[in-house]
Design a protein around this motif. Structure first.
Motif, PDB file in Angstrom:
ATOM      1  N   ASN A  94       0.787  -1.227   0.000  1.00  0.00           N
ATOM      2  CA  ASN A  94       0.000   0.000   0.000  1.00  0.00           C
ATOM      3  C   ASN A  94       0.818   1.274   0.000  1.00  0.00           C
ATOM      4  OD1 ASN A  94       0.576  -1.063   2.684  1.00  0.00           O
ATOM      5  ND2 ASN A  94      -0.543   0.689   3.503  1.00  0.00           N
ATOM      6  N   LEU A  95       2.130   1.192  -0.110  1.00  0.00           N
ATOM      7  CA  LEU A  95       2.984   2.379  -0.060  1.00  0.00           C
ATOM      8  C   LEU A  95       2.584   3.416  -1.098  1.00  0.00           C
ATOM      9  CD1 LEU A  95       5.483   3.973   0.819  1.00  0.00           C
ATOM     10  CD2 LEU A  95       6.877   2.461  -0.609  1.00  0.00           C
ATOM     11  N   HIS A  96       2.390   3.010  -2.351  1.00  0.00           N
ATOM     12  CA  HIS A  96       2.059   4.001  -3.377  1.00  0.00           C
ATOM     13  C   HIS A  96       0.555   4.262  -3.466  1.00  0.00           C
ATOM     14  CE1 HIS A  96       1.238   0.421  -5.797  1.00  0.00           C
ATOM     15  NE2 HIS A  96       0.804   1.161  -6.798  1.00  0.00           N
ATOM     16  N   TYR A  97      -0.212   3.682  -2.545  1.00  0.00           N
ATOM     17  CA  TYR A  97      -1.648   3.958  -2.427  1.00  0.00           C
ATOM     18  C   TYR A  97      -1.933   4.973  -1.310  1.00  0.00           C
ATOM     19  CZ  TYR A  97      -2.979  -0.125  -5.337  1.00  0.00           C
ATOM     20  OH  TYR A  97      -3.178  -1.028  -6.366  1.00  0.00           O
ATOM     21  N   LEU A 141       6.432 -12.431  -3.359  1.00  0.00           N
ATOM     22  CA  LEU A 141       7.043 -11.434  -4.241  1.00  0.00           C
ATOM     23  C   LEU A 141       6.272 -10.131  -4.083  1.00  0.00           C
ATOM     24  CD1 LEU A 141       7.035 -13.789  -7.353  1.00  0.00           C
ATOM     25  CD2 LEU A 141       9.081 -13.255  -5.987  1.00  0.00           C
ATOM     26  N   THR A 142       6.759  -9.257  -3.231  1.00  0.00           N
ATOM     27  CA  THR A 142       6.058  -7.999  -3.010  1.00  0.00           C
ATOM     28  C   THR A 142       6.395  -6.990  -4.098  1.00  0.00           C
ATOM     29  OG1 THR A 142       5.939  -8.237  -0.606  1.00  0.00           O
ATOM     30  CG2 THR A 142       5.812  -6.018  -1.469  1.00  0.00           C
ATOM     31  N   LEU A 143       5.362  -6.418  -4.691  1.00  0.00           N
ATOM     32  CA  LEU A 143       5.532  -5.342  -5.667  1.00  0.00           C
ATOM     33  C   LEU A 143       5.563  -4.016  -4.900  1.00  0.00           C
ATOM     34  CD1 LEU A 143       3.053  -6.625  -8.413  1.00  0.00           C
ATOM     35  CD2 LEU A 143       5.509  -7.064  -8.177  1.00  0.00           C
ATOM     36  N   GLU A 144       6.781  -3.605  -4.543  1.00  0.00           N
ATOM     37  CA  GLU A 144       6.975  -2.405  -3.714  1.00  0.00           C
ATOM     38  C   GLU A 144       7.197  -1.194  -4.622  1.00  0.00           C
ATOM     39  OE1 GLU A 144       9.702  -1.003   0.084  1.00  0.00           O
ATOM     40  OE2 GLU A 144      10.657  -1.950  -1.644  1.00  0.00           O
ATOM     41  N   LEU A 145       6.122  -0.627  -5.108  1.00  0.00           N
ATOM     42  CA  LEU A 145       6.206   0.529  -5.995  1.00  0.00           C
ATOM     43  C   LEU A 145       6.267   1.792  -5.136  1.00  0.00           C
ATOM     44  CD1 LEU A 145       3.513  -0.521  -8.625  1.00  0.00           C
ATOM     45  CD2 LEU A 145       5.857  -1.368  -8.297  1.00  0.00           C
ATOM     46  N   ALA A 146       7.185   2.694  -5.480  1.00  0.00           N
ATOM     47  CA  ALA A 146       7.370   3.855  -4.606  1.00  0.00           C
ATOM     48  C   ALA A 146       7.527   5.175  -5.358  1.00  0.00           C
ATOM     49  CB  ALA A 146       8.590   3.640  -3.707  1.00  0.00           C
ATOM     50  N   ASP A 147       7.512   5.156  -6.669  1.00  0.00           N
ATOM     51  CA  ASP A 147       7.702   6.389  -7.429  1.00  0.00           C
ATOM     52  C   ASP A 147       6.485   7.299  -7.258  1.00  0.00           C
ATOM     53  OD1 ASP A 147       7.701   8.196  -9.924  1.00  0.00           O
ATOM     54  OD2 ASP A 147       9.665   7.211 -10.029  1.00  0.00           O
ATOM     55  N   SER A 148       6.733   8.584  -7.051  1.00  0.00           N
ATOM     56  CA  SER A 148       5.633   9.524  -6.824  1.00  0.00           C
ATOM     57  C   SER A 148       4.726   9.659  -8.048  1.00  0.00           C
ATOM     58  CB  SER A 148       6.187  10.901  -6.448  1.00  0.00           C
ATOM     59  OG  SER A 148       7.017  11.417  -7.477  1.00  0.00           O
ATOM     60  N   ALA A 149       5.205   9.238  -9.211  1.00  0.00           N
ATOM     61  CA  ALA A 149       4.371   9.301 -10.417  1.00  0.00           C
ATOM     62  C   ALA A 149       3.149   8.406 -10.308  1.00  0.00           C
ATOM     63  CB  ALA A 149       5.192   8.907 -11.645  1.00  0.00           C
ATOM     64  N   TYR A 150       3.188   7.417  -9.408  1.00  0.00           N
ATOM     65  CA  TYR A 150       2.078   6.477  -9.282  1.00  0.00           C
ATOM     66  C   TYR A 150       1.048   6.890  -8.236  1.00  0.00           C
ATOM     67  CZ  TYR A 150       5.734   3.585 -11.461  1.00  0.00           C
ATOM     68  OH  TYR A 150       6.729   3.103 -12.279  1.00  0.00           O
ATOM     69  N   LEU A 151       1.282   7.984  -7.516  1.00  0.00           N
ATOM     70  CA  LEU A 151       0.420   8.321  -6.390  1.00  0.00           C
ATOM     71  C   LEU A 151      -1.006   8.666  -6.811  1.00  0.00           C
ATOM     72  CD1 LEU A 151       2.841  10.435  -4.143  1.00  0.00           C
ATOM     73  CD2 LEU A 151       2.041   8.094  -3.751  1.00  0.00           C
TER      74      LEU A 151
END
Length: 277
Positions: free
Chosen positions: A13-16, A247-257
């Motif tokens: 949920n990081l990029h959510y 396999l965690t999909l750890e997306l963190a780029d601010s473009a995805y917020l």
């Protein structure tokens, strides 16, 4: 050769974080993902303001939705908590922060909690910061063991830390802490930045319990296909080593917020034909 399974994918949920936690849960259901790694940060679950009732509600919601919690990961890069800090008050605050999060991980019934080494001033002797980090990690590993939680020590990139930044320093820290309640994991971006491989990790650690599968250039925590890391090769190598974790999909780029679901969906769609049902 056996393939990894689609059921091994875990969302995060990081990029959510600009959306509600329920929106994140709904997104996992939409994409057929049945496991998550829960990022602990505001507004979803921040330890400094979290109540027992809030933690209990999240655990109940996971049960209701039949979402498996594979790891709890309190925020530790954006927030000013540093277990290796030279300032003693700041170091104590960092240890207290992670101690509270170990209690939350236990209450959530999480087997694993992710942790990092902190960092020292780049204009002080590295070994001084190393000693502070090692001492703090030993204290936290003892607490985790008492709470039934295993700490996963993650390698950071050199722009994030000057302590545990590659496999050699990871092995050294694990050996010096010397706790059965702390082990390592693979983060494919940190691994690529360090010039290391999946095989290096398995040979060095003897086994890997958890993986962050992400794309990069090589840095950056990007949706799969937005970077140039050899994700398909990583999957084949993990399968060759008999990897059975998540396999965690750890997306963190601010473009995805602003549209986190789209970035996650692209990543899942890229993985689907590469994994067994």
């Amino acid at each position: 050769m056996a393939q990894l399974r689609f059921a091994q994918i875990a969302g995060m949920n990081l990029h959510y974080r600009m959306y509600s936690l329920d929106y994140f849960f709904d997104s996992m259901d939409k994409h057929g993902v049945s496991h998550i790694e829960l990022w602990g940060g505001s507004p979803h679950l921040y330890s400094d303001t979290a109540t027992d009732a809030q933690v209990k509600r999240i655990r109940q919601e996971l049960n209701r939705r039949r979402l498996g919690l594979v790891c709890y990961t309190p925020e530790q890069i954006m927030y000013p908590f540093n277990i290796a800090a030279q300032d003693e008050a700041a170091r104590r605050a960092g240890i207290a922060y992670f101690g509270k999060n170990i209690e939350i991980a236990s209450a959530l019934e999480a087997e694993y909690m992710l942790i990092t080494s902190g960092w020292g001033y780049y204009n002080e002797p590295r070994e001084e910061a190393w000693k502070r980090s090692c001492e703090a990690l030993r204290t936290l590993a003892d607490k985790a063991q008492g709470q039934g939680v295993t700490l996963l020590l993650e390698v950071l990139q050199p722009m994030e830390s000057n302590l545990v930044t590659d496999l050699a320093s990871l092995r050294r820290m694990l050996n010096e802490v010397g706790s059965g309640a702390m082990t390592g994991l693979i983060d494919t971006v940190a691994m690529a930045v360090a010039g290391e491989t999946i095989g290096d990790y398995f040979r060095a650690l003897g086994g890997v319990p958890h993986v962050h599968l992400i794309d990069g250039t090589p840095s950056g925590h990007l949706a799969l296909g937005d970077g140039h890391l050899p994700v398909e090769s990583y999957l084949k190598q993990l399968a060759e080593h008999g990897y059975a974790g998540y396999l965690t999909l750890e997306l963190a780029d601010s473009a995805y917020l602003t549209d986190p679901d789209a970035a996650f969906g692209r990543s899942v769609d890229r993985l689907r034909p590469l994994l067994s049902p």
